[in-house]
Write a protein that holds these residues in place. Structure first.
Motif, PDB file in Angstrom:
ATOM      1  N   GLY A  83       0.692  -1.114   0.002  1.00  0.00           N
ATOM      2  CA  GLY A  83      -0.126   0.108  -0.144  1.00  0.00           C
ATOM      3  C   GLY A  83       0.817   1.318   0.186  1.00  0.00           C
ATOM      4  O   GLY A  83       0.468   2.315   0.349  1.00  0.00           O
ATOM      5  N   PRO A  86       1.302   5.629  -4.797  1.00  0.00           N
ATOM      6  CA  PRO A  86       0.876   4.958  -5.785  1.00  0.00           C
ATOM      7  C   PRO A  86       2.046   4.957  -7.089  1.00  0.00           C
ATOM      8  O   PRO A  86       2.301   4.067  -7.857  1.00  0.00           O
ATOM      9  N   THR A 140      -5.371  -1.636  -9.759  1.00  0.00           N
ATOM     10  CA  THR A 140      -5.556  -1.051  -8.374  1.00  0.00           C
ATOM     11  C   THR A 140      -4.570   0.089  -8.088  1.00  0.00           C
ATOM     12  O   THR A 140      -5.290   1.161  -7.480  1.00  0.00           O
ATOM     13  N   VAL A 141      -3.495   0.056  -8.635  1.00  0.00           N
ATOM     14  CA  VAL A 141      -2.257   0.972  -8.360  1.00  0.00           C
ATOM     15  C   VAL A 141      -2.846   2.211  -9.146  1.00  0.00           C
ATOM     16  O   VAL A 141      -2.594   3.307  -8.570  1.00  0.00           O
ATOM     17  N   GLU A 143      -5.774   3.102 -10.135  1.00  0.00           N
ATOM     18  CA  GLU A 143      -7.061   3.948  -9.959  1.00  0.00           C
ATOM     19  C   GLU A 143      -6.576   4.369  -8.582  1.00  0.00           C
ATOM     20  O   GLU A 143      -7.068   5.645  -8.386  1.00  0.00           O
ATOM     21  N   ARG A 144      -5.818   3.909  -7.588  1.00  0.00           N
ATOM     22  CA  ARG A 144      -5.274   4.658  -6.371  1.00  0.00           C
ATOM     23  C   ARG A 144      -4.837   5.927  -6.687  1.00  0.00           C
ATOM     24  O   ARG A 144      -4.997   6.944  -5.962  1.00  0.00           O
ATOM     25  N   ALA A 147      -7.193   8.468  -8.041  1.00  0.00           N
ATOM     26  CA  ALA A 147      -7.863   8.867  -6.859  1.00  0.00           C
ATOM     27  C   ALA A 147      -7.337  10.058  -6.042  1.00  0.00           C
ATOM     28  O   ALA A 147      -7.856  10.974  -5.368  1.00  0.00           O
ATOM     29  N   ASP A 148      -5.937   9.657  -5.735  1.00  0.00           N
ATOM     30  CA  ASP A 148      -5.097  10.315  -4.986  1.00  0.00           C
ATOM     31  C   ASP A 148      -4.683  11.782  -5.462  1.00  0.00           C
ATOM     32  O   ASP A 148      -3.995  12.692  -5.127  1.00  0.00           O
TER      33      ASP A 148
END
Length: 209
Positions: A83, A86, A140-141, A143-144, A147-148
């Motif tokens: 986590g 990104p 996943t990475v 999209e994160r 979003a960030d």
């Protein structure tokens, strides 16, 4: 004079040699065009003897591709689970991919060029699941990051993933016999282009009073 003893080939080593030869043949000629006899001839054994090591051509392809996918999936799982930021996760995914492709170059070529055909075979049905897992890690990475606000807004994560995937796997085809690719340089340039682009940012003209 003492009698010279002939060494019996180590089965595991012989099996690995056969796999290496088969991987190169699949990569060069394609899975469908390579026969069991082609592999046996390259290994210097009878076709029937090949079945002492592998029950089928499908099993040979599975044994070639599975180590590549296992390494990639294990690395991806750890990176996504960590986590981190990104951009750092993106770089880690790219570097893990390139390292795995270098260690399993022929397998990467076989997987890339024949994966749809191979995934349709009963023994290799797991390739479809692996492909979905790989895509999920990248998206996943991405999209994160979107979003960030670390990655560009409006980016389609799935389309971006497929473009990234194609460019990464193409590296396996750059192989020149006898030469070792400079993975550090390739990785650096790859990430610079993907993350920073190729167009130099325009400098704002200074306003004159």
């Amino acid at each position: 004079m003492a009698q010279r003893l002939e060494r019996t080939p180590v089965p595991g080593r012989r099996k690995a040699e056969v796999l290496g030869l088969a991987a190169e043949l699949f990569a060069r000629d394609g899975y469908a065009s390579t026969t069991v006899r082609d592999i046996a001839d390259a290994a210097g054994i009878l076709s029937g003897s090949l079945y002492h090591h592998f029950p089928s051509k499908e099993a040979i392809a599975d044994a070639i591709i599975s180590p590549l996918l296992s390494e990639v999936l294990t690395s991806y799982e750890a990176i996504v689970a960590a986590g981190g930021p990104p951009r750092e996760a993106f770089e880690a995914l790219a570097n893990a991919s390139l390292m795995a492709l270098e260690r399993h170059r022929a397998a990467a070529v076989v997987y890339e060029q024949d994966r749809r055909q191979l995934a349709a075979l009963p023994r290799l049905a797991h390739l479809a699941d692996a492909e979905r897992t790989i895509e999920r890690a990248w998206t996943t990475v991405l999209e994160r990051g979107i979003a960030d606000g670390e990655f560009r807004g409006g980016l389609d994560a799935r389309i971006a993933y497929h473009l990234i995937r194609e460019t990464i796997f193409s590296v396996a085809r750059w192989h020149v016999p006898g030469e070792q690719p400079d993975l550090e340089r390739i990785s650096d340039q790859y990430l610079r282009i993907l993350l920073d682009g190729v167009v130099r940012a325009k400098r704002k003209k200074e306003r004159r009073d």
